[in-house]
Scaffold this motif. Structure first.
Motif, PDB file in Angstrom:
ATOM      1  N   ASP A 176      44.675  50.447   1.327  1.00  0.00           N
ATOM      2  CA  ASP A 176      45.747  50.952   1.998  1.00  0.00           C
ATOM      3  C   ASP A 176      45.061  51.286   3.189  1.00  0.00           C
ATOM      4  O   ASP A 176      45.310  52.848   3.961  1.00  0.00           O
ATOM      5  N   ARG A 177      44.941  50.668   4.432  1.00  0.00           N
ATOM      6  CA  ARG A 177      44.339  50.672   5.716  1.00  0.00           C
ATOM      7  C   ARG A 177      45.385  51.424   6.783  1.00  0.00           C
ATOM      8  O   ARG A 177      45.314  51.927   7.636  1.00  0.00           O
ATOM      9  N   GLU A 178      46.940  51.071   6.087  1.00  0.00           N
ATOM     10  CA  GLU A 178      47.772  52.251   6.719  1.00  0.00           C
ATOM     11  C   GLU A 178      47.592  53.393   6.933  1.00  0.00           C
ATOM     12  O   GLU A 178      47.717  54.270   7.705  1.00  0.00           O
ATOM     13  N   LEU A 179      47.243  53.423   5.386  1.00  0.00           N
ATOM     14  CA  LEU A 179      47.077  54.984   5.397  1.00  0.00           C
ATOM     15  C   LEU A 179      45.832  55.800   5.170  1.00  0.00           C
ATOM     16  O   LEU A 179      45.914  56.975   5.989  1.00  0.00           O
ATOM     17  N   VAL A 180      44.400  55.203   5.785  1.00  0.00           N
ATOM     18  CA  VAL A 180      43.720  55.478   6.484  1.00  0.00           C
ATOM     19  C   VAL A 180      43.656  56.343   7.800  1.00  0.00           C
ATOM     20  O   VAL A 180      43.351  56.353   8.226  1.00  0.00           O
ATOM     21  N   ALA A 181      43.719  54.455   8.677  1.00  0.00           N
ATOM     22  CA  ALA A 181      44.693  55.020   9.648  1.00  0.00           C
ATOM     23  C   ALA A 181      45.231  56.387   9.367  1.00  0.00           C
ATOM     24  O   ALA A 181      45.403  57.347  10.954  1.00  0.00           O
ATOM     25  N   GLY A 182      46.667  56.652   8.989  1.00  0.00           N
ATOM     26  CA  GLY A 182      47.321  58.068   8.871  1.00  0.00           C
ATOM     27  C   GLY A 182      46.279  59.323   8.759  1.00  0.00           C
ATOM     28  O   GLY A 182      46.069  59.864   9.409  1.00  0.00           O
ATOM     29  N   ILE A 183      45.489  59.007   8.087  1.00  0.00           N
ATOM     30  CA  ILE A 183      44.718  60.298   8.010  1.00  0.00           C
ATOM     31  C   ILE A 183      43.927  60.355   8.407  1.00  0.00           C
ATOM     32  O   ILE A 183      43.369  61.577   9.582  1.00  0.00           O
ATOM     33  N   GLY A 184      42.943  59.356   9.605  1.00  0.00           N
ATOM     34  CA  GLY A 184      42.634  59.108  10.904  1.00  0.00           C
ATOM     35  C   GLY A 184      42.879  59.969  11.862  1.00  0.00           C
ATOM     36  O   GLY A 184      42.476  60.353  12.518  1.00  0.00           O
ATOM     37  N   ARG A 185      44.354  59.519  12.039  1.00  0.00           N
ATOM     38  CA  ARG A 185      45.423  60.528  13.140  1.00  0.00           C
ATOM     39  C   ARG A 185      45.310  61.804  13.212  1.00  0.00           C
ATOM     40  O   ARG A 185      45.228  62.285  13.777  1.00  0.00           O
ATOM     41  N   GLU A 186      45.132  61.788  11.614  1.00  0.00           N
ATOM     42  CA  GLU A 186      45.463  63.876  11.476  1.00  0.00           C
ATOM     43  C   GLU A 186      44.300  64.758  11.583  1.00  0.00           C
ATOM     44  O   GLU A 186      44.405  65.451  12.313  1.00  0.00           O
ATOM     45  N   ALA A 187      43.445  63.456  11.981  1.00  0.00           N
ATOM     46  CA  ALA A 187      41.666  64.439  11.479  1.00  0.00           C
ATOM     47  C   ALA A 187      41.970  64.218  13.102  1.00  0.00           C
ATOM     48  O   ALA A 187      40.929  65.450  13.662  1.00  0.00           O
ATOM     49  N   GLU A 188      41.926  63.386  14.398  1.00  0.00           N
ATOM     50  CA  GLU A 188      41.147  63.500  15.535  1.00  0.00           C
ATOM     51  C   GLU A 188      42.541  64.596  16.233  1.00  0.00           C
ATOM     52  O   GLU A 188      42.014  65.517  16.648  1.00  0.00           O
ATOM     53  N   GLU A 189      43.386  64.590  15.658  1.00  0.00           N
ATOM     54  CA  GLU A 189      44.516  65.714  15.610  1.00  0.00           C
ATOM     55  C   GLU A 189      44.299  66.759  15.620  1.00  0.00           C
ATOM     56  O   GLU A 189      44.276  68.172  16.150  1.00  0.00           O
ATOM     57  N   GLU A 190      42.859  67.593  14.007  1.00  0.00           N
ATOM     58  CA  GLU A 190      43.013  68.760  14.176  1.00  0.00           C
ATOM     59  C   GLU A 190      40.617  68.661  14.339  1.00  0.00           C
ATOM     60  O   GLU A 190      40.792  70.002  14.003  1.00  0.00           O
ATOM     61  N   GLY A 191      41.059  67.771  15.041  1.00  0.00           N
ATOM     62  CA  GLY A 191      39.601  67.665  15.026  1.00  0.00           C
ATOM     63  C   GLY A 191      38.327  67.990  13.952  1.00  0.00           C
ATOM     64  O   GLY A 191      37.343  68.458  14.073  1.00  0.00           O
ATOM     65  N   PHE A 192      39.525  67.722  13.222  1.00  0.00           N
ATOM     66  CA  PHE A 192      37.963  66.983  11.457  1.00  0.00           C
ATOM     67  C   PHE A 192      36.797  66.162  11.740  1.00  0.00           C
ATOM     68  O   PHE A 192      37.494  64.773  11.954  1.00  0.00           O
ATOM     69  N   PRO A 193      35.883  66.659  11.301  1.00  0.00           N
ATOM     70  CA  PRO A 193      35.033  65.260  11.128  1.00  0.00           C
ATOM     71  C   PRO A 193      35.209  64.313  10.000  1.00  0.00           C
ATOM     72  O   PRO A 193      34.895  64.174   9.057  1.00  0.00           O
ATOM     73  N   LEU A 194      35.812  63.020  10.701  1.00  0.00           N
ATOM     74  CA  LEU A 194      35.954  61.702   9.748  1.00  0.00           C
ATOM     75  C   LEU A 194      35.177  60.358  10.545  1.00  0.00           C
ATOM     76  O   LEU A 194      35.567  59.905  11.140  1.00  0.00           O
ATOM     77  N   VAL A 195      34.721  59.907   9.679  1.00  0.00           N
ATOM     78  CA  VAL A 195      33.929  57.929   9.603  1.00  0.00           C
ATOM     79  C   VAL A 195      35.035  57.185   9.122  1.00  0.00           C
ATOM     80  O   VAL A 195      34.998  57.809   7.842  1.00  0.00           O
ATOM     81  N   LEU A 196      34.951  56.416   9.665  1.00  0.00           N
ATOM     82  CA  LEU A 196      35.824  55.150   9.277  1.00  0.00           C
ATOM     83  C   LEU A 196      35.036  53.860   9.069  1.00  0.00           C
ATOM     84  O   LEU A 196      34.474  53.608   9.787  1.00  0.00           O
ATOM     85  N   LEU A 197      34.796  53.502   8.276  1.00  0.00           N
ATOM     86  CA  LEU A 197      33.820  53.202   7.366  1.00  0.00           C
ATOM     87  C   LEU A 197      34.233  51.524   7.693  1.00  0.00           C
ATOM     88  O   LEU A 197      34.888  50.308   6.386  1.00  0.00           O
ATOM     89  N   ASP A 198      33.847  50.634   9.098  1.00  0.00           N
ATOM     90  CA  ASP A 198      34.633  49.557   8.746  1.00  0.00           C
ATOM     91  C   ASP A 198      33.304  48.179   7.775  1.00  0.00           C
ATOM     92  O   ASP A 198      32.080  49.519   8.020  1.00  0.00           O
ATOM     93  N   GLU A 199      32.501  46.695   8.460  1.00  0.00           N
ATOM     94  CA  GLU A 199      32.093  46.647   8.153  1.00  0.00           C
ATOM     95  C   GLU A 199      30.953  46.380   9.192  1.00  0.00           C
ATOM     96  O   GLU A 199      29.507  46.545   9.018  1.00  0.00           O
ATOM     97  N   ALA A 200      31.131  46.572  10.059  1.00  0.00           N
ATOM     98  CA  ALA A 200      29.987  46.837  11.356  1.00  0.00           C
ATOM     99  C   ALA A 200      29.351  48.515  10.661  1.00  0.00           C
ATOM    100  O   ALA A 200      28.603  49.055  10.783  1.00  0.00           O
ATOM    101  N   GLY A 201      30.286  49.313  10.428  1.00  0.00           N
ATOM    102  CA  GLY A 201      30.057  50.776  10.063  1.00  0.00           C
ATOM    103  C   GLY A 201      29.365  50.749   8.890  1.00  0.00           C
ATOM    104  O   GLY A 201      27.624  51.107   8.915  1.00  0.00           O
ATOM    105  N   GLU A 202      28.976  49.858   7.834  1.00  0.00           N
ATOM    106  CA  GLU A 202      28.274  50.174   7.001  1.00  0.00           C
ATOM    107  C   GLU A 202      27.427  49.809   7.438  1.00  0.00           C
ATOM    108  O   GLU A 202      25.873  49.581   6.883  1.00  0.00           O
ATOM    109  N   ARG A 203      26.898  48.304   8.206  1.00  0.00           N
ATOM    110  CA  ARG A 203      25.682  47.482   8.553  1.00  0.00           C
ATOM    111  C   ARG A 203      24.596  48.759   9.728  1.00  0.00           C
ATOM    112  O   ARG A 203      23.992  48.667   9.162  1.00  0.00           O
TER     113      ARG A 203
END
Length: 448
Positions: free
Chosen positions: A94-121
């Motif tokens: 559910d990438r839409e929810l992943v993105a939503g959690i990412g927006r909430e984390a950015e707004e609060e300054g929470f350290p969150l990493v979203l791992l796509d294929e490039a990030g995994e490599r």
């Protein structure tokens, strides 16, 4: 009418591959109770019919200073490393929810990493699902539960931060209108017996006893305040995922332990948790009674004679009242002034309703519109430098002579330490140029 968004069902599932019959073979008969409980939990998740499953595993990609979410279109994996290549899962993310959690984390300054294929490599991470995710999915899928998922690692952050992450999940789900099932994957102590894989430690059974009882009571504070030395000696890997789960529940909950056993020296607990719909936190309930009784009848409600749990402790408290989202009164005590939290709450609730100088006294006709929250404060800690502060985690007390100012943590619009201290100094009447100002920090346990 659309059902309420947010976490609708949650649970704890062990993840030892031996629990899966295709892996454990004859040995799996020793964990039959765990298997039956996982089947029951999976059935409850299926009946809840959420939109998305958020699954936190202690074996998913995890970082020392951040929480990681997998951000691929699909994820897959098998238990081939455990001699069962035929057991596996392919799941939609559910990438839409992943993105939503990412927006909430950015707004609060929470350290969150979203791992796509490039990030995994970039981090040299295997793209496959880990067994801590695959084992619970095995039982969910054989019960007919198939939903998009958000796959998360635990993150080696303070427990308070992991609890905050859970709240970010709840907020993102609410914003997107998602009904979410939240599953914490983890085993309890790995040191229950001398034959256990990690050896024996007496703390193992004590940790499991405390954890199982706290799950039964749905007691989030028991996990947030679990002694670090006890958890470390117990050799557990569920504390962090459980803490994230309680943050996602975002309020009072009901708990049920479906099974607990440790036949191989490792504690396997299966637990169900649900939001306590229609139930109010006991601290908030007492504050509301205190306000209503005084506003209606001019009398203070007597606190419980033998208060239990948090109500029987001794701590400073703040009671906040809002009306239609706007502050309507807030009064509190930094240090305890009365014998119990229960008495402290009643006293501060009445003052917040009728004695906050910024607002007129609350009227009877306003009572149905009021929202009440209670903050219970930790003891004050002196601060040597500003690097020890974080306005999202710590409140502050500044003091010089007889002047003092207080600011609670996690307030809207207060994003930096400088802003937090500046507001607190202004409340105290301490000018910016004045030196030798005492600074203390504290945390709060918020009840709403």
């Amino acid at each position: 009418m659309k059902e309420k968004a947010g976490v609708v069902v949650a649970g704890l599932a062990p993840h030892a591959p031996i629990i899966v019959p295709e892996v454990g073979g004859r040995d799996a008969t020793a964990v039959q109770r765990t298997q039956e409980a996982l089947d029951a939990l999976a059935g409850i998740f299926r009946e809840a019919d959420p939109d998305t499953l958020v699954l936190v595993s202690s074996h998913a990609p995890s970082f020392r200073d951040a929480v990681a979410l997998r951000n691929r279109e699909r994820l897959s994996g098998t238990l081939a490393d455990f001699r069962a290549p035929q057991v596996g899962s392919v799941v939609q993310v559910d990438r839409e929810l992943v993105a939503g959690i990412g927006r909430e984390a950015e707004e609060e300054g929470f350290p969150l990493v979203l791992l796509d294929e490039a990030g995994e490599r970039g981090y040299r991470l295997a793209p496959d699902l880990d067994y801590g995710t695959l084992v619970p999915l095995y039982f969910l899928e054989r019960a007919g539960f198939r939903k998009p998922i958000v796959s998360a690692g635990i993150g080696f952050l303070p427990l308070a931060d992991l609890f905050r992450f859970g709240r970010l999940v709840h907020r993102a789900a609410t914003v997107l209108g998602r009904r979410v099932a939240f599953l914490a994957s983890g085993d309890l102590s790995h040191r229950l017996t001398p034959q256990a894989p990690a050896g024996y430690a007496p703390e193992g059974r004590e940790f499991d006893r405390l954890a199982v009882e706290a799950l039964r009571r749905a007691d989030r504070r028991a996990f947030l305040e679990m002694p670090a030395a006890l958890a470390e000696r117990a050799g557990e890997d569920a504390l962090r995922s459980i803490t994230m789960l309680f943050g996602a529940l975002d309020g009072p909950a009901r708990g049920e332990v479906l099974s607990y056993e440790g036949p191989f020296g490792v504690g396997y607990a299966v637990a169900l948790l649900k939001p306590a719909e229609g139930e109010t936190d006991p601290l908030v309930r007492l504050a509301k009674r205190g306000i209503e009784n005084y506003v209606k009848y001019g009398k203070r409600v007597p606190p419980p004679e033998t208060p239990e749990g948090d109500l029987g402790k001794r701590a400073g408290t703040f009671v906040s009242i809002k009306k239609r989202g706007e502050l309507r009164g807030c009064i509190g005590t930094i240090l305890p002034t009365l014998p119990t939290v229960a008495q402290e709450i009643v006293a501060n609730a009445v003052k917040a309703a009728v004695a906050d100088p910024r607002f007129p006294p609350v009227r009877v006709e306003e009572l149905p519109e009021l929202e009440v929250s209670v903050d219970v404060l930790s003891p004050l800690e002196p601060v040597g430098n500003q690097g020890d502060l974080d306005p999202r985690v710590y409140g502050v007390l500044v003091r010089k002579g007889g002047r003092s100012g207080v600011l609670l943590p996690d307030l809207p619009g207060v994003g930096t330490v400088e802003e937090q201290l500046g507001i607190a100094r202004r409340k105290a009447g301490i000018e910016p140029w004045e030196k030798d100002v005492e600074i203390h920090r504290f945390t709060v346990e918020r009840h709403a």
